[in-house]
Design an enzyme around this catalytic site. Structure first.
Site, PDB file in Angstrom:
ATOM      1  CE1 TYR A 124       5.907   6.170   7.164  1.00 20.40           C
ATOM      2  CE2 TYR A 124       4.689   4.051   6.739  1.00 20.40           C
ATOM      3  CZ  TYR A 124       5.754   5.072   6.526  1.00 20.40           C
ATOM      4  OH  TYR A 124       6.712   4.327   5.723  1.00 20.40           O
ATOM      5  NE  ARG A 132      -6.288   4.898  16.480  1.00 18.78           N
ATOM      6  CZ  ARG A 132      -6.849   4.815  17.692  1.00 18.78           C
ATOM      7  NH1 ARG A 132      -7.324   5.813  18.351  1.00 18.78           N
ATOM      8  NH2 ARG A 132      -7.024   3.588  18.298  1.00 18.78           N
ATOM      9  CE1 TYR A 164      -3.191   2.964   0.731  1.00 14.21           C
ATOM     10  CE2 TYR A 164      -2.826   2.716   3.103  1.00 14.21           C
ATOM     11  CZ  TYR A 164      -3.274   3.220   2.015  1.00 14.21           C
ATOM     12  OH  TYR A 164      -3.961   4.227   2.357  1.00 14.21           O
ATOM     13  CE1 TYR A 210       2.907  -3.334  12.069  1.00 12.24           C
ATOM     14  CE2 TYR A 210       1.814  -2.165  13.737  1.00 12.24           C
ATOM     15  CZ  TYR A 210       2.251  -2.013  12.504  1.00 12.24           C
ATOM     16  OH  TYR A 210       2.304  -0.999  11.602  1.00 12.24           O
ATOM     17  CE  LYS A 219       5.969  -1.547  11.444  1.00 11.47           C
ATOM     18  NZ  LYS A 219       6.703  -1.561  10.215  1.00 11.47           N
ATOM     19  CB  SER A 259       3.715   2.092  13.267  1.00 10.08           C
ATOM     20  OG  SER A 259       2.494   2.384  13.633  1.00 10.08           O
ATOM     21  CB  ALA A 260       1.598   6.600  15.822  1.00 13.93           C
ATOM     22  CB  THR A 261       1.657   1.134  16.834  1.00 15.61           C
ATOM     23  OG1 THR A 261       1.198   0.200  17.650  1.00 15.61           O
ATOM     24  CG2 THR A 261       2.837   0.312  16.323  1.00 15.61           C
TER      25      THR A 261
HETATM   26  N1  UFG Z   1     -12.516   1.375  13.665  1.00 14.65           N
HETATM   27  C1  UFG Z   1     -13.949   0.908  13.725  1.00 14.65           C
HETATM   28  N2  UFG Z   1     -14.568  -0.060  13.011  1.00 14.65           N
HETATM   29  C2  UFG Z   1     -13.713  -0.591  12.262  1.00 14.65           C
HETATM   30  C3  UFG Z   1     -12.426  -0.432  12.276  1.00 14.65           C
HETATM   31  C4  UFG Z   1     -11.896   0.636  13.000  1.00 14.65           C
HETATM   32  O1  UFG Z   1     -14.817   1.521  14.572  1.00 14.65           O
HETATM   33  O2  UFG Z   1     -14.518  -1.507  11.650  1.00 14.65           O
HETATM   34  C5  UFG Z   1     -12.047   2.244  14.599  1.00 14.65           C
HETATM   35  C6  UFG Z   1     -10.981   1.453  15.654  1.00 14.65           C
HETATM   36  O3  UFG Z   1     -11.550   1.357  16.756  1.00 14.65           O
HETATM   37  C7  UFG Z   1     -10.264   2.938  15.803  1.00 14.65           C
HETATM   38  C8  UFG Z   1     -10.111   3.422  14.305  1.00 14.65           C
HETATM   39  O4  UFG Z   1     -11.192   3.131  13.747  1.00 14.65           O
HETATM   40  O5  UFG Z   1     -10.726   3.708  16.874  1.00 14.65           O
HETATM   41  C9  UFG Z   1      -8.804   3.320  13.545  1.00 14.65           C
HETATM   42  O6  UFG Z   1      -8.499   1.649  13.455  1.00 14.65           O
HETATM   43  P1  UFG Z   1      -7.686   1.246  12.315  1.00 14.65           P
HETATM   44  O7  UFG Z   1      -7.808  -0.380  12.665  1.00 14.65           O
HETATM   45  O8  UFG Z   1      -7.746   1.783  11.139  1.00 14.65           O
HETATM   46  O9  UFG Z   1      -6.176   1.727  12.716  1.00 14.65           O
HETATM   47  P2  UFG Z   1      -5.585   1.810  14.373  1.00 14.65           P
HETATM   48  O10 UFG Z   1      -5.442   3.251  14.756  1.00 14.65           O
HETATM   49  O11 UFG Z   1      -6.131   0.596  15.126  1.00 14.65           O
HETATM   50  O12 UFG Z   1      -4.144   1.371  13.958  1.00 14.65           O
HETATM   51  C10 UFG Z   1      -3.788   0.000  13.546  1.00 14.65           C
HETATM   52  C11 UFG Z   1      -2.074  -0.129  14.511  1.00 14.65           C
HETATM   53  C12 UFG Z   1      -1.302   0.706  13.585  1.00 14.65           C
HETATM   54  C13 UFG Z   1      -0.993   0.310  12.258  1.00 14.65           C
HETATM   55  C14 UFG Z   1      -2.527   0.515  11.615  1.00 14.65           C
HETATM   56  C15 UFG Z   1      -2.529   0.113  10.278  1.00 14.65           C
HETATM   57  O13 UFG Z   1      -2.397   0.084  15.755  1.00 14.65           O
HETATM   58  O14 UFG Z   1       0.121   0.586  14.272  1.00 14.65           O
HETATM   59  O15 UFG Z   1      -3.707  -0.349  12.326  1.00 14.65           O
HETATM   60  O16 UFG Z   1      -2.393  -1.157  10.169  1.00 14.65           O
HETATM   61  F1  UFG Z   1      -0.358   1.095  11.796  1.00 14.65           F
END
Ligand code: UFG
Length: 338
Positions: free
Chosen positions: A182, A236, A12, A154, A158, A127-129
């Site tokens: 990121y 986020r 990606y 994961y 990092k 990653s910010a993680t």
């Molecule tokens: N969310 C929903 N519904 C969904 C999917 C996500 O409400 O179906 C919410 C999550 O609870 C979160 C926000 O949307 O509050 C963002 O979620 P993502 O899964 O898109 O991303 P994250 O912030 O969880 O990030 C995660 C890891 C990162 C990684 C990233 C991309 O924590 O380290 O996924 O893979 F880089």
């Protein structure tokens, strides 16, 4: 012009960076083992830039196979390491898969750059993680915020890989390192020739939104509306993948021009958006109705965080300022093409 090696070039973020590097005049050699992408991504890149990038199908954990890339391209001066598994939940279930793939590939890259590269400038895709959940008075997140214990294998890969690069920069005087952390990359190239290709049911929010809007999924679950945020949903910092890609070009430029040994940048917009705000922005931008419901919290989710991108803004001369509606439209256009 200098040659840049991209591991995970058909992924990606890698694919968007390939486009921006070529647009900026760099020669690229991409490698990937297609574990989470397809050769068709190379066609997509070609449609945008009008030529095929140099590419080798390689598993970066295989040292001997990876070494051949450096034999074939002795002019590599910089490398950007994207090749990694990235599913947080899967990493909890199969940590060894993550340590073996994400760390071995990176150790191989560092060793090959130090011993075989024409230059040894490495940009690591972090990653910010790594920060975990910061306290409210630590927001927005600056680069010097200490790491919390990793919330998943994961996240730990990092943190460890950043440490590997830092130790190696200290030890090997020809090596320079830049860490890019990121926040949440979203969207697709405006041409809709490349974008995110989620495998099966998407974990991430925006692919789930676009698939629901397209009728592939019945309903989006908003994970929690009882967080300590203005509307109760998580916050986020969503950054447009094309803006993110441009930051990589700036980071490589800076390494090659200034020879800075070590640098760390947070890449985000500096603005937090809640899940519900993002959902509403999608509906507003596309005019498409989105079926969603409030569901339980997702285990492991951090409540809220966003970046302080001031260092990247000042030192890279870069900012992520594409309006969110435009970003979400690009994701929707890509979904329709899929
Ligand atoms: N969310 C929903 N519904 C969904 C999917 C996500 O409400 O179906 C919410 C999550 O609870 C979160 C926000 O949307 O509050 C963002 O979620 P993502 O899964 O898109 O991303 P994250 O912030 O969880 O990030 C995660 C890891 C990162 C990684 C990233 C991309 O924590 O380290 O996924 O893979 F880089």
């Amino acid at each position: 012009m200098s040659r840049v090696l991209l591991t995970g070039a058909t992924g990606y973020i890698g694919s968007h960076v390939a486009v921006e590097l070529v647009n900026a005049g760099y020669d690229v050699i991409g490698v990937d083992n297609f574990s989470n992408s397809t050769p068709k991504v190379l066609d997509g890149i070609e449609k945008i830039i009008g030529k095929r990038i140099d590419f080798m199908e390689v598993d970066c954990t295989d040292y001997n196979a990876f070494e051949k890339v450096f034999e074939q391209y002795p002019d590599i001066e910089a490398a950007i390491h994207f090749a990694a598994y990235k599913a947080v939940g899967e990493s909890v279930a199969e940590p060894l898969k993550y340590f073996k793939n994400n760390l071995r590939s990176f150790e191989n890259l560092v060793e090959l750059m130090v011993t075989k590269g024409k230059g040894a400038n490495i940009v690591f895709s972090s990653s910010a993680t790594v920060y975990g959940q910061p306290a409210m008075d630590e927001l927005p997140i600056k680069e010097d915020l200490p790491f919390q214990p990793a919330s998943s294998p994961y996240a730990r890969t990092k943190q460890i890989a950043e440490g590997i690069l830092e130790d190696c920069v200290r030890a090997y005087t020809n090596l320079n390192g830049t860490i890019l952390r990121y926040f949440n990359p979203i969207g697709a190239h405006p041409s809709a020739h490349i974008g995110e290709l989620p495998n099966g049911v998407p974990n991430n929010l925006v692919p789930f939104i676009t698939q629901t809007a397209a009728g592939i999924r019945e309903c989006l679950s908003v994970f929690g509306n009882d967080y300590n945020t203005p509307d109760g949903s998580c916050i986020r910092d969503y950054i447009y993948v094309v803006d993110l890609a441009k930051a990589h070009v700036k980071a490589v430029d800076k390494m090659l021009q200034e020879g800075i040994r070590w640098n760390v940048f947070n890449l985000g917009t500096g603005k937090g958006l809640s899940v519900l705000e993002l959902v509403n922005a999608f509906i507003k931008a596309t005019g498409v109705n989105l079926n969603y419901r409030i569901a339980d919290r997702r285990p492991g989710d951090v409540e809220q965080y966003w970046a302080d991108p001031a260092k990247a803004n000042a030192e890279l001369g870069w900012s992520a300022d594409t309006p969110i509606e435009e970003v979400l439209l690009s994701a929707w256009k890509w979904q329709q093409k899929l």
